[in-house]
Design an enzyme around this catalytic site. Structure first.
Site: not given
Length: 894
Positions: A853-854
Site C-alpha cells: 500500500y505504501l
DNA sequence: GGGACGACTTGAACATAGAACT
DNA sequence: AGTTCTATGTTCAAGTCGTCCC
C-alpha cells in the site's frame, strides 16, 4: 508448431550461472552452527509437516534479481547502459551489513550514494537547492494542502482546525490496548494531543466539501512536474558481456531470446524521446507505435488521460477495438509474424514478446513410512494412499483445526472415500493417530539434529534440483519466477469458518497443468517421466507461466507468476500507485459529490454515497459477493445490518469479519446525514439482511469510474495509506539522528497498518516474553537499589553491603557507582521502551502495508531528503521489488 | 444487468536463518 | 556454545476487478 521439445536449449544451463546475478543477492550460506530454533510454536501443522515429501522450504533467493538490474536505469539513454545496474543494488544490499552506507540501488555503475544522487538530480534540474530547502518546502506545502490528506488524517486534526465534520470517536476507556481493535487504536492515537473529541463541537462540523481548499496547490503541480520518468528500459540479457566486471557474463541464452532481446533494446532506443504526445495520431498508428515500445510503462497519468479521452461517451469502442485485434492475432497461430504489428496498447494488452521458462517442479512422490495408526486400539494396515492422507491429518494434531468439527467431518468424508466402505476403520472417533504423530515428531527432531554440513548439503541438493525452474526469460531479460513449486497435496486450511476446511487437496500432476510460453520457445520438459502437460498456450496478453485448477474449488485457478521483483510486476505496481496519486487530484470533488448525495432521494445514489464515504474514511474493502462454500466474511458492499450498530447521536459501531476472517471492530463518529442514512438503510430489515441492498461492487465501481477514470474501491485504500505516510513523514520528521527518523517512519507505518486493519496473531510466546522482560526489569531495579545503597555507604566511607548470596562485593568508588547507576537506569529505560513497543505492535502487522500500500517513492524520496539509508527501511526483497522507485527525485511527494 | 470466468493483488500464517542474548 | 528472538522468506488462501456471454 515449429517448436522443438525439450532436448536442447536447456535453459537450466543457461540460467544456471549463479554468478550471473548480482553478487549481493546471494545468500551467503552460513557455516553457522545448529539452527535448532525453539519449537515454541507447535509448528507441526503446516506444510511439510507430515508431508515428508515436501521439500524443506525456501529456495534461497540466491542469485540475482536480474531484471531489477535492468530496471534500475535511471535515465533512459540512447544506448543501453553497458553497466548492469544490479551493481548498485548489490552495494545497497551489502550495506545492509555495512550499515553505514547510504548507497541506493541505482543504474549507475558508480552507484552513487543517496547524497550523491540527491545532488545529481538537483544538478540536473539546475536548481542547486539544498536538501533541507526541499524538505522545508514540502512540509510547508503539505500543511497547506488539506485535500491531499487522508480523511482519517484530517479527522485527527479536526479539533483544532475545525475543518472536518466527522470525528472518529476517541475511545474513552483505560489504556489497556490488548482488546482494542486496530482501527480504534488509530483513532485513539490520532486524538492524542488534541482536545477530547466529544461532540459538543458539533457546530464545528461542516460538510467535507467545505473543508476542501483549492483543488491544487504548489505541491500538486510539482508532483506533476516531478513525476519520475517511465520505467527504465531493461537491458536485454545478451548485452551482458558489457557488464560490470564484478558480474560474470551470462552464458549464451536461447538464441530466440537473444535475437528478440536485441530487438527489444532497439525498441527502447526508439522509445526514449517518444514522449507520447500522440493524441492527434490516428488510432491505428498509435497502436503500432505502442507495439514498438517494449515498455508499456508510460506513466499512468498518460494512460489515464487517454482513457479519459477515449472513454468519454461514444468512444468506448477504442479499447474494444484494440482488444479484438490482440485476441485475434495475439494468441492466434500467426503470432510471431504478426507480433510486430500487434498493439501493445497503452492499456497493456500485450504483456510480453518473448517468454521462455522451464515450467514447474513437482513435489516428490509420497514415501510411505509404514507406521501403523490404531483403530479401537489395534494397529491398522493402510495402503500408501490411505496412509498419506492419514499422515496429513495426524500431523495437524496441535493445530486449532483439530477443535473444529467441520474440519474433522470434511477430512473424514474424503479419507473415507479412500478407505472404502468396507474398511475396518468405520469412524474417526475411534482412530488414534498417535504413532504417526510420534513418528513425525521424531523425524522432525532428526532433521533438527543434523549437522550444519548435512543441512547445507541438503540445501545445495535441493537448489541444484530447483535452479532451472527459478528463472524465466521475458523479452530477453532473466526474471525470477515467483512460485515455481506446484502446491503439494494436503488438507485444505481455509481461514475462519471455511466450509471446506479439512478437505483433501489432491496431488497435482503434469496432466493438470497448462503452460504458457512463447510460441517459438522450447516447451518445458515434463519432469515426471511418462506424463505430459495438459496444454501449451502462447498467450502474451497474460503474465502467468502456468496454471492448474484449484483442487478444492475447481472454478478457481492456481497460477505461476513471475516474482515481485520482476519488471512486469514492477510496472503494474507503479501503475497502481500512479492511479492512487491521480485520485489526489479528484478526491476533493469526489468527497463533495458523495457528501451531497448523503441525502439523495435516489436510494441507490444515497447508498453509493454512504458506501464510498465508508471506503474513503475507513479504508474498507469493496466487499464482493461470496458463495456459500466460502467463509462468511464481508466488505463494504456486503455489510449486513447486524454489522453496524448505531450509537446516538452520531456514532457507528462496526463489527464484522473481513478478509481472512479478520475481525474489524471500530466505533466512529460520522456526519449526521450518514448516521441518518444508515438508520434508514437498516429500517425494516433483519439483522442478516444487506445494509446496502441496492448496491454491489460492480455498481459501486461503475459509479466511481464516472468520477475518475480507472477509479475503483481499492484505489482508496492505496491512496489513504500512501498519503497518510507521506503526510506523517513530512510533518513529523525532525532533525536528529537516523534512529530517531526511523522511529518516525515506523510510527507512520504503524498508523497505516492500523487504518488498513492489518493484524497479526499474538505470538504464542508473547506472554512469556513479556514476563521475562518484566522479571529482568525487576532484577535490574533490585540491582539499582543495591547500587544506591552502596553509593550512600561509599560516600560515608563504609564498605558495600553484602550481596544477596552473602558474598562480599568489590569496593567501588562513588564515581564508579554513579556510573553504574546511570548505566543501569539506561538499561531499564531501554527495556521498558522495548516492552512498550513489543506490546504495542503485538497485534499490528507492519509488513503488509509496506509491501502493498505504501508508494515506495515516498519512502525513497524521504530517505534521500533526510539522509536515511534506504536499507534501514527496505530489506533486500523490498529493494528488489521496488527497484523501479529508486531513482525518484528527492522532491517527490505522493 | 447479472453471473461466470479469468487474472491478478493482497494477506496472514508459517518456516527458517541468522542475530542477539546468556 | 547453546538458546531465544527477530527479520526475512515462503506458502497458499482470499480478496478485487475486468471481461465475456447470455
Amino acid at each position: 508448431m515449429a517448436v522443438e521439445t525439450s532436448d536442447k536449449p536447456n535453459l537450466p544451463h543457461d540460467f544456471e550461472d549463479d554468478d550471473d546475478g548480482p553478487v549481493i543477492y546471494k545468500r551467503y550460506s552460513s557455516s553457522k552452527k545448529n539452527q535448532s530454533h525453539s519449537e515454541v510454536r507447535k509448528s507441526s501443522s503446516h506444510s511439510h509437516d507430515g508431508q515428508s515429501y515436501r521439500q524443506i522450504s525456501n529456495a534461497p533467493s540466491s542469485s540475482g534479481q536480474t531484471s531489477c538490474l535492468q530496471k534500475g536505469n535511471t535515465v533512459p539513454s540512447a544506448k543501453p547502459s553497458p553497466v548492469k545496474p544490479s551493481v548498485g543494488i548489490s552495494k545497497a544490499s551489502k550495506s545492509l551489513v555495512n550499515t553505514s552506507s547510504t548507497k541506493l540501488p541505482v543504474a549507475n555503475s558508480k552507484s552513487p550514494s543517496l547524497g550523491d544522487r540527491q545532488k545529481m538530480s538537483v544538478d540536473i534540474k539546475g536548481e542547486p537547492k539544498t536538501i533541507e530547502h526541499h524538505a522545508k518546502n514540502f512540509v510547508e506545502d503539505s500543511e497547506d494542502d488539506e485535500d491531499n490528506k487522508p480523511l482519517s488524517f484530517r479527522l485527527k486534526n479536526s479539533n483544532h482546525d475545525n475543518k472536518v465534520t466527522s470525528v472518529i470517536a476517541k475511545k474513552s476507556s483505560e489504556d489497556s490496548d490488548d482488546d482494542v481493535p486496530l482501527a480504534k487504536k488509530l483513532y485513539r492515537n490520532s486524538n492524542l494531543g488534541t482536545t477530547s473529541s466529544n461532540h459538543d463541537d458539533s457546530n464545528q462540523k461542516k460538510p467535507i466539501s467545505k473543508i476542501q481548499k483549492e483543488q491544487k496547490n504548489g505541491s500538486g503541480m510539482s508532483n506533476k512536474l516531478d513525476r519520475p520518468s517511465p520505467l527504465p528500459a531493461k537491458r536485454p540479457l545478451d548485452n551482458s558481456n558489457s557488464l560490470h566486471p564484478s558480474v560474470k557474463k551470462s552464458k549464451v541464452l536461447d538464441p530466440v531470446a537473444s535475437i528478440k532481446s536485441k530487438a527489444v533494446s532497439v525498441k527502447h532506443e526508439l522509445k526514449v524521446e517518444d514522449d507520447d504526445d500522440d493524441d492527434d495520431i490516428p488510432i491505428s498508428q498509435r497502436i503500432k507505435k505502442s507495439a514498438m515500445s517494449g515498455d508499456k510503462s508510460s506513466s499512468m497519468k498518460k494512460v489515464l488521460t487517454k482513457v479519459t479521452k477515449v472513454n468519454k461517451p461514444g468512444s468506448k469502442p477504442f479499447k474494444k477495438q484494440i482488444k479484438k485485434t490482440v485476441k485475434k492475432s495475439g494468441s492466434g497461430s500467426e503470432y510471431s509474424k504478426s507480433s510486430k504489428i500487434l498493439p501493445s496498447s497503452g492499456d497493456g494488452q500485450k504483456k510480453w514478446t518473448t517468454l521462455v521458462h522451464n515450467g514447474v517442479i513437482f513435489p516428490p512422490p509420497y514415501q510411505p513410512h509404514g507406521v501403523k495408526m490404531l483403530y479401537k486400539g489395534r494397529p491398522v494396515d493402510l495402503t500408501p494412499e490411505q496412509e498419506e492422507v492419514a499422515t496429513m491429518y495426524a500431523v495437524m494434531r496441535d493445530t486449532e483445526y483439530m477443535q473444529k468439527d467441520k474440519f474433522k467431518e470434511n477430512f473424514w468424508n474424503d479419507w473415507r472415500k479412500l478407505l472404502g466402505r468396507n474398511h475396518v476403520i468405520q469412524n474417526l472417533k475411534d482412530c488414534d493417530f498417535t504413532p504417526i504423530y510420534d513418528w513425525y515428531q521424531s523425524e522432525k527432531d532428526k532433521k533438527k539434529q543434523m549437522t550444519t554440513e548435512e543441512k547445507k548439503a541438503l540445501k545445495e541438493e535441493k537448489m541444484k534440483l530447483e535452479e532451472k525452474y527459478m528463472w524465466a526469460i521475458v523479452d530477453g531479460v532473466k526474471e525470477k519466477v515467483g512460485n515455481f513449486r506446484v502446491e503439494p497435496p494436503g488438507l485444505f486450511r481455509g481461514r475462519g469458518e471455511h466450509p471446506k476446511m479439512g478437505k483433501l487437496k489432491k496431488r497435482i500432476h503434469p496432466g493438470d497443468i497448462t503452460i504458457n510460453i512463447a510460441k517459438d520457445a522450447p516447451i518445458p520438459e515434463c519432469p515426471i517421466p511418462g506424463e505430459r502437460w495438459k496444454e501449451i498456450r502462447h498467450d502474451n496478453t497474460v503474465t502467468w507461466l502456468a496454471y492448474w485448477s484449484d483442487p478444492i474449488n475447481p472454478k478457481l485457478f492456481k497460477y505461476v507468476f513471475l516474482a515481485a521483483s520482476s519488471s512486469l510486476k514492477g510496472q503494474s505496481d507503479k501503475e497502481k500507485y500512479e492511479k492512487a496519486r491521480t485520485l489526489k487530484d479528484y478526491i476533493g470533488n469526489i468527497r463533495s459529490a458523495y457528501t451531497k448525495d448523503f441525502t439523495s432521494k435516489d436510494i441507490t445514489k444515497q447508498q453509493i454515497a454512504v458506501a464510498t464515504y465508508l471506503i474513503d474514511k475507513l479504508a474498507l474493502r469493496a466487499g464482493n459477493e461470496k458463495d456459500d462454500d466460502e467463509a462468511d466474511t464481508v466488505g463494504c458492499c456486503t455489510l449486513k445490518v447486524e454489522n453496524v450498530t448505531r450509537e446516538p447521536p452520531n456514532k457507528l459501531k462496526f463489527n464484522f469479519l473481513g478478509k481472512d476472517s479478520i475481525k474489524y471492530e471500530n466505533t466512529v463518529e460520522v456526519e449526521l446525514p450518514v448516521y441518518n442514512a444508515i438508520l434508514k438503510f437498516q429500517k425494516d430489515k433483519k439483522p442478516g439482511d444487506d445494509l446496502f441492498d441496492k448496491l454491489d461492487t460492480s455498481k459501486l465501481n461503475a459509479h466511481l469510474k464516472e468520477l475518475m477514470p480507472g477509479l475503483t474501491a481499492k484505489v482508496f485504500r492505496t491512496f489513504n495509506a500512501s498519503i497518510t505516510l507521506d503526510v506523517m513523514l513530512n510533518k513529523e520528521t525532525k532533525d536528529g539522528d537516523v534512529g530517531e527518523k526511523i522511529v518516525v517512519y515506523q510510527h507512520a507505518n504503524k498508523q497505516v497498518a492500523i487504518i488498513c486493519n492489518h493484524q497479526r496473531s499474538v505470538s504464542k510466546s508473547h506472554t512469556a516474553q513479556m514476563s521475562k522482560l518484566t522479571e529482568k526489569i525487576d532484577e535490574l531495579q533490585a540491582v539499582l537499589k543495591e547500587l544506591k545503597t552502596d553509593l550512600d555507604r561509599a560516600r560515608k566511607g563504609k564498605p558495600p553491603s553484602k550481596s544477596s548470596d552473602g558474598k562480599r562485593k568489590k569496593n567501588l568508588s562513588p564515581e564508579m557507582l554513579e556510573k553504574k547507576i546511570s548505566q543501569t537506569n539506561a538499561k531499564i529505560e531501554k527495556m521498558q521502551r522495548d516492552m512498550k513497543t513489543k506490546e504495542d505492535l503485538k497485534t499490528v502487522a507492519l509488513g503488509t502495508s509496506k509491501i502493498n500500500y505504501l508508494d515506495p517513492r515516498i519512502t525513497v524520496a524521504w530517505c534521500k531528503r533526510h539522509e536515511v539509508p534506504i536499507e534501514k527501511i527496505f530489506n533486500k526483497s523490498l529493494l528488489a521489488k521496488f527497484c523501479w522507485a529508486m531513482d525518484v527525485d528527492p522532491d517527490f511527494r505522493f
